[in-house]
Design an enzyme around this catalytic site. Structure first.
Site, PDB file in Angstrom:
ATOM      1  CG  HIS A 138       2.821   8.832  -8.207  1.00  0.00           C
ATOM      2  ND1 HIS A 138       1.876   8.109  -8.907  1.00  0.00           N
ATOM      3  CD2 HIS A 138       3.619   7.906  -7.599  1.00  0.00           C
ATOM      4  CE1 HIS A 138       2.089   6.817  -8.740  1.00  0.00           C
ATOM      5  NE2 HIS A 138       3.138   6.655  -7.946  1.00  0.00           N
ATOM      6  CD  GLU A 175       6.220   7.255 -10.028  1.00  0.00           C
ATOM      7  OE1 GLU A 175       7.233   6.750  -9.526  1.00  0.00           O
ATOM      8  OE2 GLU A 175       5.291   6.561 -10.508  1.00  0.00           O
ATOM      9  CD  GLU A 176       3.061   4.429 -11.613  1.00  0.00           C
ATOM     10  OE1 GLU A 176       4.077   3.871 -12.070  1.00  0.00           O
ATOM     11  OE2 GLU A 176       2.626   4.192 -10.477  1.00  0.00           O
ATOM     12  CG  HIS A 190       2.935  -1.006 -11.985  1.00  0.00           C
ATOM     13  ND1 HIS A 190       4.151  -0.598 -12.473  1.00  0.00           N
ATOM     14  CD2 HIS A 190       2.579  -0.039 -11.101  1.00  0.00           C
ATOM     15  CE1 HIS A 190       4.512   0.539 -11.903  1.00  0.00           C
ATOM     16  NE2 HIS A 190       3.566   0.898 -11.066  1.00  0.00           N
ATOM     17  CG  ASP A 198       2.218   2.567  -7.430  1.00  0.00           C
ATOM     18  OD1 ASP A 198       2.623   3.697  -7.084  1.00  0.00           O
ATOM     19  OD2 ASP A 198       2.745   1.901  -8.326  1.00  0.00           O
ATOM     20  CG  ASP A 226       5.329   5.731  -4.962  1.00  0.00           C
ATOM     21  OD1 ASP A 226       4.397   4.903  -4.937  1.00  0.00           O
ATOM     22  OD2 ASP A 226       5.917   6.045  -5.998  1.00  0.00           O
ATOM     23  CG  ASP A 264       0.874   9.135 -12.627  1.00  0.00           C
ATOM     24  OD1 ASP A 264       1.366   9.558 -11.565  1.00  0.00           O
ATOM     25  OD2 ASP A 264       1.560   8.591 -13.513  1.00  0.00           O
TER      26      ASP A 264
END
Length: 482
Positions: free
Chosen positions: A75, A143-144, A452, A113, A167, A77
């Site tokens: 992904h 995606e996030e 994150h 990520d 991922d 983002d």
């Protein structure tokens, strides 16, 4: 040493380029432009759909034209978290630092990520020395914050039957299942009143929690800044009312919140009592979370009277509901040892310009009925508190298939390369394309930690192992019908 000195040179050089391209969720225009320019530079076919997903196509190496088509997926983002509140993720590049065997960013999320997944896909597309069947590389948006790209993939964008999701975050592990998820959003309406003059005002700040991924790290028992703030506010409001002027905490739905603050007024006679209570509270929570959040910072300071406050009725209902709101692991799987089955994350609390307070939560479960059950429990709680509650569309889980062909190929490839069998697991996080059950899928990747959050880091030696495994998988799939 810089990233460009690392091996394999191709994947690291591409990852370095990706770190220089801003790519917050829902603002993937710059990274999409980079992908399309990359395809043009390397004479790779590329197309986009209405929501902004990109698919590249590469024909098989000679002799493998009849092999199954493999989809490589990552992904675009990244989660944007920083220790510097003024860091501009929409315009600034990520600065990377090599620290021994680890790569991390300078005070921000690294974006491995899923920048490393994108880099691996692009490296495969650009490397003409590899042996493989037909390949499609799919790069999805958003995606996030909701899997918008995955859930709205355009028709006829891809034709593959095998999908390699790039991922995951642990070297030596192959994932064959994941949790489904749903977001529950709560809105409190309040009346804005003049702040009373007979109060002493405090600014309460909670910062520097460990945070982390609300799926992959939820079992760690890390502190949630919104819960810590609500706990203290509830304690000091039990016997005598308080006045709440401002409250805010957390950011993204899939990140355990790391910071929160409130502006609170108490009757002037209670000033010293509140300071004493806060100091006792700090001692308690620092002891409770000394293993998971050693760098937490809890402070209280006196401030001038604000102009406005939230009405007392809403303040009471809000604080009680936030304190009662569940957060963390709800249940563990009985099928796979050590796997979180169901969880919920009290992600963010934000005051809006229209005199509302917006609370965002996310629920995950590998059992669809349990996912809906915990979402409904939150709905019941906040309805009792007089708030409005809505649920997102959500996404289904991915049920493990122990007879998967690509699982066996991926496992054999790792064992052939490194002499040990990889662990076969399911993950308590959302992975791509659970809406496409006909695909034979696995997910794998290099070791990442602290995703994150600004402590995100990637294990440098694991990237080479990840690349070797990926390229050997492609070679083995090519040999199926080639």
């Amino acid at each position: 040493m810089t990233i460009k000195d690392l091996q394999p040179a191709l994947i690291w050089s591409i990852f370095d380029e990706i770190t220089k391209v801003p790519r917050p969720s829902k603002k993937e225009g710059k990274i999409r432009e980079y992908l399309l320019e990359f395809a043009k530079k390397h004479n790779i076919q590329a197309k986009t759909d209405k929501v902004g997903n990109v698919v590249m196509s590469k024909p098989a190496t000679p002799g493998h034209e009849n092999a199954p088509t493999v989809i490589l997926q990552g992904h675009m983002d990244m989660v944007c978290e920083s220790n510097d509140k003024n860091f501009d993720f929409e315009n600034n590049p990520i600065t990377t630092i090599i620290d021994g065997e680890w790569l991390h960013a300078d005070g921000t999320t690294l974006g491995a990520d899923n920048g490393i997944g994108m880099a691996a896909s692009l490296a495969v597309m650009a490397d003409n020395s590899l042996e493989h069947g037909p390949i499609e590389a799919l790069f999805t948006v958003d995606e996030e914050t909701g899997m918008t790209g995955a859930n709205n993939l355009g028709e006829n964008m891809m034709n593959g039957s095998i999908l390699l999701n790039l991922d995951s975050e642990d070297d030596g592990e192959i994932f064959i299942g994941c949790a489904g998820g749903i977001d529950t959003t709560i809105t409190f309406e309040y009346k804005r009143e003049m702040a009373p003059a007979d109060c002493h005002w405090f600014h309460i700040d909670i910062a520097n929690l460990s945070g982390g991924h609300s799926g992959g790290d939820i079992h760690e028992g890390r502190a949630n800044s919104n819960k810590l703030l609500a706990r203290f506010l509830f304690n000091i409001s039990k016997e005598k009312p308080i006045v709440l002027s401002e409250i805010s905490g957390g950011n993204l739905r899939n990140a355990i919140p790391r910071a929160a603050h409130a502006i609170v007024g108490v009757h002037s006679s209670r000033k010293e009592d509140i300071i004493v209570a806060f100091n006792h509270y700090v001692a308690d929570v620092e002891n409770e979370y000394k293993a998971t959040d050693p760098n937490m910072s809890l402070t209280i300071k006196s401030i001038d009277k604000p102009e406005y406050a939230i009405d007392s009725d809403t303040t009471t209902r809000l604080i009680r509901a936030l304190y009662a709101c569940p957060h963390g692991v709800i249940s563990m799987s009985h099928d796979l040892e050590g796997l979180v089955e169901t969880s919920t994350n009290l992600a963010s609390v934000k005051m809006q310009p229209d005199s509302t307070i917006l609370i965002t939560t996310s629920q995950r479960s590998s059992v669809e009925s349990r996912k809906l059950d915990i979402a409904n429990q939150l709905e019941a709680l906040f309805l009792l508190a007089g708030a409005k509650v809505t649920h997102g569309d959500g996404y289904p889980g991915w049920a493990p298939n122990m007879d998967s062909t690509i699982m066996k190929i991926a496992s054999d490839a790792y064992e052939e390369l490194y002499g040990v069998k990889p662990a076969i697991k399911a993950i308590h996080a959302g992975l791509f394309l659970t809406k496409y059950p006909h695909l034979d899928m696995v997910s794998f990747g290099p070791t990442l930690r602290g995703v994150h959050s600004p402590s995100e880091k990637m294990h440098i030696p694991a990237v080479e192992r990840f690349w070797n495994q990926l390229t050997l998988i492609l070679k083995k799939v090519a040999e199926l019908n080639g």
